[in-house]
Write a protein that holds these residues in place. Sequence first.
Motif, PDB file in Angstrom:
ATOM      1  N   UNK A   1       0.827  -1.320  -0.039  1.00 55.37           N
ATOM      2  CA  UNK A   1       0.107  -0.088  -0.028  1.00 55.37           C
ATOM      3  C   UNK A   1       0.887   1.377   0.059  1.00 55.37           C
ATOM      4  N   UNK A   2       0.279   2.271  -0.327  1.00 53.66           N
ATOM      5  CA  UNK A   2       0.929   3.611  -0.568  1.00 53.66           C
ATOM      6  C   UNK A   2       1.635   4.134   0.918  1.00 53.66           C
ATOM      7  N   UNK A   3       2.929   4.327   0.995  1.00 53.58           N
ATOM      8  CA  UNK A   3       3.432   4.490   1.967  1.00 53.58           C
ATOM      9  C   UNK A   3       4.034   5.936   2.160  1.00 53.58           C
ATOM     10  N   UNK A   4       4.404   6.576   0.909  1.00 52.47           N
ATOM     11  CA  UNK A   4       5.116   7.702   0.825  1.00 52.47           C
ATOM     12  C   UNK A   4       4.818   8.297  -0.288  1.00 52.47           C
ATOM     13  N   UNK A   5       5.264   9.538  -0.604  1.00 55.79           N
ATOM     14  CA  UNK A   5       5.424  10.210  -2.142  1.00 55.79           C
ATOM     15  C   UNK A   5       6.888  11.022  -2.058  1.00 55.79           C
ATOM     16  N   UNK A   6       7.465  11.114  -3.109  1.00 57.78           N
ATOM     17  CA  UNK A   6       8.444  11.907  -3.465  1.00 57.78           C
ATOM     18  C   UNK A   6       8.187  13.152  -4.133  1.00 57.78           C
ATOM     19  N   UNK A   7       8.658  14.222  -3.704  1.00 58.43           N
ATOM     20  CA  UNK A   7       8.625  15.554  -4.321  1.00 58.43           C
ATOM     21  C   UNK A   7       9.859  16.344  -4.508  1.00 58.43           C
ATOM     22  N   UNK A   8      10.329  16.726  -5.674  1.00 56.45           N
ATOM     23  CA  UNK A   8      11.478  17.416  -5.933  1.00 56.45           C
ATOM     24  C   UNK A   8      11.735  18.380  -5.472  1.00 56.45           C
ATOM     25  N   UNK A   9      12.948  18.888  -5.292  1.00 56.53           N
ATOM     26  CA  UNK A   9      13.492  20.154  -4.442  1.00 56.53           C
ATOM     27  C   UNK A   9      12.873  21.326  -5.374  1.00 56.53           C
ATOM     28  N   UNK A  10      12.769  21.373  -6.648  1.00 57.73           N
ATOM     29  CA  UNK A  10      12.198  22.323  -7.406  1.00 57.73           C
ATOM     30  C   UNK A  10      10.738  22.651  -6.918  1.00 57.73           C
ATOM     31  N   UNK A  11       9.953  21.825  -6.804  1.00 59.45           N
ATOM     32  CA  UNK A  11       8.523  21.848  -6.241  1.00 59.45           C
ATOM     33  C   UNK A  11       8.639  22.723  -4.859  1.00 59.45           C
ATOM     34  N   UNK A  12       9.373  21.921  -3.906  1.00 59.15           N
ATOM     35  CA  UNK A  12       9.218  22.368  -2.625  1.00 59.15           C
ATOM     36  C   UNK A  12       9.992  23.844  -2.634  1.00 59.15           C
ATOM     37  N   UNK A  13      10.985  24.057  -3.397  1.00 56.88           N
ATOM     38  CA  UNK A  13      11.595  25.609  -3.356  1.00 56.88           C
ATOM     39  C   UNK A  13      10.355  26.575  -4.033  1.00 56.88           C
ATOM     40  N   UNK A  14       9.677  26.162  -5.044  1.00 55.57           N
ATOM     41  CA  UNK A  14       8.767  27.091  -5.468  1.00 55.57           C
ATOM     42  C   UNK A  14       7.727  27.277  -4.599  1.00 55.57           C
ATOM     43  N   UNK A  15       7.148  26.271  -3.994  1.00 51.14           N
ATOM     44  CA  UNK A  15       6.067  26.582  -2.928  1.00 51.14           C
ATOM     45  C   UNK A  15       6.956  27.679  -1.825  1.00 51.14           C
ATOM     46  N   UNK A  16       7.988  27.234  -1.487  1.00 49.69           N
ATOM     47  CA  UNK A  16       8.660  28.032  -0.169  1.00 49.69           C
ATOM     48  C   UNK A  16       8.858  29.632  -0.736  1.00 49.69           C
ATOM     49  N   UNK A  17       9.147  29.770  -2.203  1.00 46.63           N
ATOM     50  CA  UNK A  17       9.419  31.121  -2.761  1.00 46.63           C
ATOM     51  C   UNK A  17       8.270  31.786  -2.894  1.00 46.63           C
ATOM     52  N   UNK A  18       6.871  31.150  -2.599  1.00 40.60           N
ATOM     53  CA  UNK A  18       5.696  32.147  -2.623  1.00 40.60           C
ATOM     54  C   UNK A  18       5.720  33.141  -1.589  1.00 40.60           C
ATOM     55  N   UNK A  19       6.578  32.983  -0.626  1.00 38.73           N
ATOM     56  CA  UNK A  19       6.600  34.056   0.586  1.00 38.73           C
ATOM     57  C   UNK A  19       5.791  33.590   1.553  1.00 38.73           C
TER      58      UNK A  19
END
Length: 134
Positions: free
Chosen positions: A38-56
Motif C-alpha cells: 500500500x501507499x507509504x510515501x510520495x517523493x517531491x522534487x526540490x524544485x517543487x518544494x523550493x517554488x512553494x517556499x518562494x511564494x512568501x
Amino acid sequence: MPKIAGRFFSKAEIDKYRGEFKKAHQPLAHEPQNPDENRQAEYFSREILQQLLDTGCDGLRIYYGVAPETNGEIDPAGTAMMRRLFLVPVKIDEKGNGRDFQFKAIKSASGEKDGTPGDGGAGGGLPCPGFCNP
C-alpha cells in the motif's frame, strides 16, 4: 515571528511510527490488500518544494487526500482511487493562525506554466511503492 513547527526524529522513531500507521490503516478498495504494497510515501522534487517556499509563505501544510490515478499519476479520468499528499503554502497571520496561502501561478520543473492564479499547492509526487528505496 511564528512558532517553529515540527522537529527532527531518529530513523528508529520514524520507522516505528510508519509501522504503527501501517497497522492502523486498512487498504482502500483499489489498493493491494497486502499492507506492505500500500501507499507509504510520495517523493517531491526540490524544485517543487523550493517554488512553494518562494511564494512568501511561512511554511507548508501537508494534506492527506484520495485522488483518481492511472499508472501512479493523478488523473481525473483514472479509476483507481489512491491515497495522495498535497502540499499547500501557509501564511501565519497577526493572531498566529496558519492560513492556506493563495499564490500566483508557478512554473513546473520543466519551465512550463503549471496551474492557474490562486493555485492551492502541489501534488502528484512519485508514489511509494514504485519510487522507493530498493
